[in-house]
Design a protein around this motif. Structure first.
Motif, PDB file in Angstrom:
ATOM      1  N   VAL A 199      10.751 -22.546  15.926  1.00  0.00           N
ATOM      2  CA  VAL A 199      10.760 -21.101  15.676  1.00  0.00           C
ATOM      3  C   VAL A 199      11.783 -20.781  14.575  1.00  0.00           C
ATOM      4  N   MET A 200      12.934 -21.470  14.630  1.00  0.00           N
ATOM      5  CA  MET A 200      13.946 -21.238  13.587  1.00  0.00           C
ATOM      6  C   MET A 200      13.416 -21.622  12.212  1.00  0.00           C
ATOM      7  N   LEU A 201      12.607 -22.685  12.176  1.00  0.00           N
ATOM      8  CA  LEU A 201      11.999 -23.094  10.891  1.00  0.00           C
ATOM      9  C   LEU A 201      11.147 -21.964  10.327  1.00  0.00           C
ATOM     10  N   GLU A 202      10.373 -21.330  11.194  1.00  0.00           N
ATOM     11  CA  GLU A 202       9.530 -20.224  10.726  1.00  0.00           C
ATOM     12  C   GLU A 202      10.388 -19.036  10.289  1.00  0.00           C
ATOM     13  N   PHE A 203      11.414 -18.712  11.089  1.00  0.00           N
ATOM     14  CA  PHE A 203      12.316 -17.612  10.714  1.00  0.00           C
ATOM     15  C   PHE A 203      12.900 -17.872   9.320  1.00  0.00           C
ATOM     16  N   ALA A 204      13.439 -19.073   9.149  1.00  0.00           N
ATOM     17  CA  ALA A 204      14.103 -19.395   7.877  1.00  0.00           C
ATOM     18  C   ALA A 204      13.078 -19.436   6.742  1.00  0.00           C
ATOM     19  N   GLY A 205      11.921 -20.025   7.027  1.00  0.00           N
ATOM     20  CA  GLY A 205      10.879 -20.128   5.997  1.00  0.00           C
ATOM     21  C   GLY A 205      10.366 -18.771   5.577  1.00  0.00           C
ATOM     22  N   MET A 206      10.434 -17.816   6.470  1.00  0.00           N
ATOM     23  CA  MET A 206       9.909 -16.480   6.175  1.00  0.00           C
ATOM     24  C   MET A 206      11.008 -15.529   5.703  1.00  0.00           C
ATOM     25  N   ASP A 258      11.216 -11.129   3.616  1.00  0.00           N
ATOM     26  CA  ASP A 258      11.691 -11.838   2.436  1.00  0.00           C
ATOM     27  C   ASP A 258      11.394 -10.998   1.201  1.00  0.00           C
ATOM     28  N   LYS A 259      12.475 -10.473   0.604  1.00  0.00           N
ATOM     29  CA  LYS A 259      12.282  -9.638  -0.589  1.00  0.00           C
ATOM     30  C   LYS A 259      12.258 -10.470  -1.863  1.00  0.00           C
ATOM     31  N   ASP A 260      12.571 -11.746  -1.743  1.00  0.00           N
ATOM     32  CA  ASP A 260      12.622 -12.603  -2.931  1.00  0.00           C
ATOM     33  C   ASP A 260      11.205 -13.070  -3.280  1.00  0.00           C
ATOM     34  N   THR A 337       7.029  -7.405  -9.029  1.00  0.00           N
ATOM     35  CA  THR A 337       8.213  -7.935  -8.325  1.00  0.00           C
ATOM     36  C   THR A 337       8.657  -7.007  -7.183  1.00  0.00           C
ATOM     37  N   GLN A 338       8.030  -5.851  -7.064  1.00  0.00           N
ATOM     38  CA  GLN A 338       8.461  -4.887  -6.030  1.00  0.00           C
ATOM     39  C   GLN A 338       7.687  -5.104  -4.720  1.00  0.00           C
ATOM     40  N   VAL A 339       7.646  -6.347  -4.274  1.00  0.00           N
ATOM     41  CA  VAL A 339       6.896  -6.642  -3.050  1.00  0.00           C
ATOM     42  C   VAL A 339       7.790  -7.377  -2.052  1.00  0.00           C
ATOM     43  N   CYS A 340       7.381  -7.386  -0.807  1.00  0.00           N
ATOM     44  CA  CYS A 340       8.168  -8.042   0.241  1.00  0.00           C
ATOM     45  C   CYS A 340       7.210  -8.649   1.273  1.00  0.00           C
ATOM     46  N   LYS A 341       7.629  -9.769   1.818  1.00  0.00           N
ATOM     47  CA  LYS A 341       6.823 -10.448   2.818  1.00  0.00           C
ATOM     48  C   LYS A 341       7.401 -10.104   4.193  1.00  0.00           C
ATOM     49  N   VAL A 342       6.583  -9.613   5.111  1.00  0.00           N
ATOM     50  CA  VAL A 342       7.072  -9.326   6.467  1.00  0.00           C
ATOM     51  C   VAL A 342       6.275 -10.192   7.434  1.00  0.00           C
ATOM     52  N   SER A 343       6.971 -10.870   8.349  1.00  0.00           N
ATOM     53  CA  SER A 343       6.278 -11.810   9.238  1.00  0.00           C
ATOM     54  C   SER A 343       6.638 -11.573  10.700  1.00  0.00           C
ATOM     55  N   ALA A 344       5.644 -11.695  11.556  1.00  0.00           N
ATOM     56  CA  ALA A 344       5.882 -11.749  13.003  1.00  0.00           C
ATOM     57  C   ALA A 344       5.771 -13.223  13.391  1.00  0.00           C
ATOM     58  N   ILE A 345       6.764 -13.698  14.166  1.00  0.00           N
ATOM     59  CA  ILE A 345       6.852 -15.135  14.466  1.00  0.00           C
ATOM     60  C   ILE A 345       6.944 -15.361  15.969  1.00  0.00           C
ATOM     61  N   GLY A 346       6.211 -16.348  16.481  1.00  0.00           N
ATOM     62  CA  GLY A 346       6.350 -16.660  17.910  1.00  0.00           C
ATOM     63  C   GLY A 346       5.420 -17.781  18.335  1.00  0.00           C
ATOM     64  N   VAL A 347       5.965 -18.738  19.097  1.00  0.00           N
ATOM     65  CA  VAL A 347       5.122 -19.858  19.530  1.00  0.00           C
ATOM     66  C   VAL A 347       4.029 -19.406  20.495  1.00  0.00           C
ATOM     67  N   GLY A 348       4.293 -18.296  21.205  1.00  0.00           N
ATOM     68  CA  GLY A 348       3.321 -17.785  22.167  1.00  0.00           C
ATOM     69  C   GLY A 348       2.020 -17.346  21.520  1.00  0.00           C
ATOM     70  N   MET A 349       2.064 -17.142  20.200  1.00  0.00           N
ATOM     71  CA  MET A 349       0.850 -16.717  19.483  1.00  0.00           C
ATOM     72  C   MET A 349      -0.266 -17.739  19.584  1.00  0.00           C
ATOM     73  N   ILE A 384       3.774  -6.594   1.509  1.00  0.00           N
ATOM     74  CA  ILE A 384       3.698  -5.131   1.395  1.00  0.00           C
ATOM     75  C   ILE A 384       4.575  -4.684   0.218  1.00  0.00           C
ATOM     76  N   GLU A 385       4.540  -3.388  -0.101  1.00  0.00           N
ATOM     77  CA  GLU A 385       5.442  -2.891  -1.145  1.00  0.00           C
ATOM     78  C   GLU A 385       6.878  -2.953  -0.633  1.00  0.00           C
TER      79      GLU A 385
END
Ligand code: ADP
Ligand code: ASP
Ligand code: MG
Length: 406
Positions: A199-206, A258-260, A337-349, A384-385
């Motif tokens: 889960v930490m890998l996904e958090f960090a990756g995202m 992730d805004k980068d 460049t004005q975009v951002c990645k938003v992620s929901a993370i969870g092994v239960g998915m 998303i924006e």
């Protein structure tokens, strides 16, 4: 020899007062009978300052020289901190990346560690109480200085812990653990006692920058227990460790952003076999990481190819795509460049459906347009924006009931 690795980030070493807090943590570990490897980052803001200098001096700074420049930030921290320890009469010395023989590949600015001279480190550790190692830096086989990418001191610390078989690697920072989302933008974020490597890998990756993703990869591979904690308080923080039964397989464990990010579209690409390879092979050769990819439906034998990269790779990507465009007879290259990645993370998915639908409905209710989507077994990501980042994170955090006490 019981060894503890402690890493302190930029805010923890930003001035003398903060370094005195760091000293307190080191003394505590010595009292507990450990030999200590202290890995330090540059003082906060210093790496950015040095990168800005490079930009002022050169339109396209040479990556190898950029590494020589930015690696100085950590050199300053370790020298100053070692002086404090020596004033206390401790046996301490500073160790730069090349002195610890942290050998990396030659991918300047985002190098990967290949090898560490463990014997040399253990020898130095026999003779000292504390080794103060400069994070973020190594050297390539040609003995040129390399750096490990932003946040790379985390990776230096975990790699060192794995090499010397330390009991634990403590990552001290400006928050007291890993939260269900960034506590600095969501006041309802809840601290987790434990989190699995996956889960930490996904958090960090995202994008959750509390740990650099490569540090988590190392920790998982070599089974290093990592404790994320605060330099300024004394709590136990969050343990990053192997998945166990006490970690409930909740559907969603957290929200990362992730805004980068930068979205690129190559328009009017001829739709024939080999086109994707023609676009992405030269990017891969330049070690540019491409993330989300969408190929639109084809119209009149032409299609649009859209993908995301890190903002820092934009200039180089555009340069490469100019060549590709001419070669393929494609249309214009657009970027945002004005975009951002938003992620929901969870092994239960893995065992639940409906998480994606819930995420899309929530964003729709807030009138947030989804630009791109990608999914894996344990995460759903929407581009998303950028201006909607905080709103999206807070609402998703609420909707997935992650707040304390919910
Ligand atoms: P350091 O300089 O100590 O390496 P960083 O700024 O790299 O610190 O990482 C710590 C920051 O990570 C926090 O201040 C916080 O804003 C951010 N962060 C993002 N997501 C999370 C999360 N899920 N839990 C904790 N912190 C997070
Ligand atoms: N100083 C580097 C950075 O700011 C490395 C680190 O702090 O981990 O990215
Ligand atoms: Mg960091």
């Amino acid at each position: 020899m019981r060894i503890l690795v402690q890493k302190f980030g930029g805010t923890s070493v930003r001035n003398l007062e903060c370094m005195q807090q760091v000293e307190r943590k080191v003394l505590h570990a010595l009292d507990e009978g450990y030999k200590v490897i202290t890995v330090l980052s540059a003082m906060s803001g210093e790496t950015d300052r040095l990168l800005e200098l490079a930009r002022q001096w050169s339109r396209r700074p040479d990556p190898a020289e950029k590494d020589v420049l930015v690696a100085t930030g950590e050199q300053v921290s370790v020298a100053l901190f070692t002086m404090l320890l020596k004033d206390r009469g401790l046996k301490a010395r500073s160790v730069l990346g090349f002195q610890a023989a942290i050998t990396t590949d030659d991918a300047y600015c985002k190098a990967r560690i290949h090898e560490i001279d463990t014997d040399r480190l253990l020898e130095m550790l026999e003779a000292h109480d504390v080794l103060v190692v400069a994070g973020f830096q190594g050297c390539d086989p040609d003995r040129r200085i390399t750096t490990l990418g932003r946040g790379g001191s985390d990776t230096s610390a975990v790699a060192l812990a794995a090499a010397v078989k330390a009991e634990r690697c403590d990552i001290y920072t400006d928050v007291d653990g890993v939260y269900t989302t960034d506590p600095n933008i969501c006041s309802k974020a809840r601290k987790m006692k434990k989190i699995s490597y996956d889960v930490m890998l996904e958090f960090a990756g995202m994008g959750a920058k509390v740990l650099q993703i490569r540090s988590v990869e190392f920790a998982k591979k070599f089974n290093v227990p990592v404790q994320v904690r605060s330099t300024f308080t004394d709590g136990p923080g969050t343990l990053v460790t192997k998945e166990d039964d006490t970690m409930e397989a909740v559907m969603v464990s957290g929200i990362a952003y992730d805004k980068d990010q930068c979205r690129i579209t190559v328009r009017q690409v001829p739709d024939r076999p080999g086109i994707a390879a023609a676009i992405f092979t030269p990017l891969a050769a330049a070690k540019i990481l491409v993330d989300m990819i969408i190929q639109n439906a084809s119209l009149d034998g032409k299609t649009d190819m859209t993908f995301t990269i890190c903002r820092g790779d934009l200039d180089q990507t555009l340069e490469i795509l100019e060549g590709v465009k001419a070669e393929l007879g494609a249309g214009e290259v657009l970027y945002d460049t004005q975009v951002c990645k938003v992620s929901a993370i969870g092994v239960g998915m893995r065992n639940h459906s409906g998480v994606a639908a819930k995420m899309f409905t929530t964003l729709k209710k807030e009138n947030i347009n989804i630009l791109m989507i990608s999914t894996s077994e344990i995460k759903i990501t929407c581009l998303i924006e950028e201006k909607y980042t905080e709103l999206a994170v807070r609402t998703l955090h609420d909707v997935f009931e992650l707040a304390a006490g919910q």
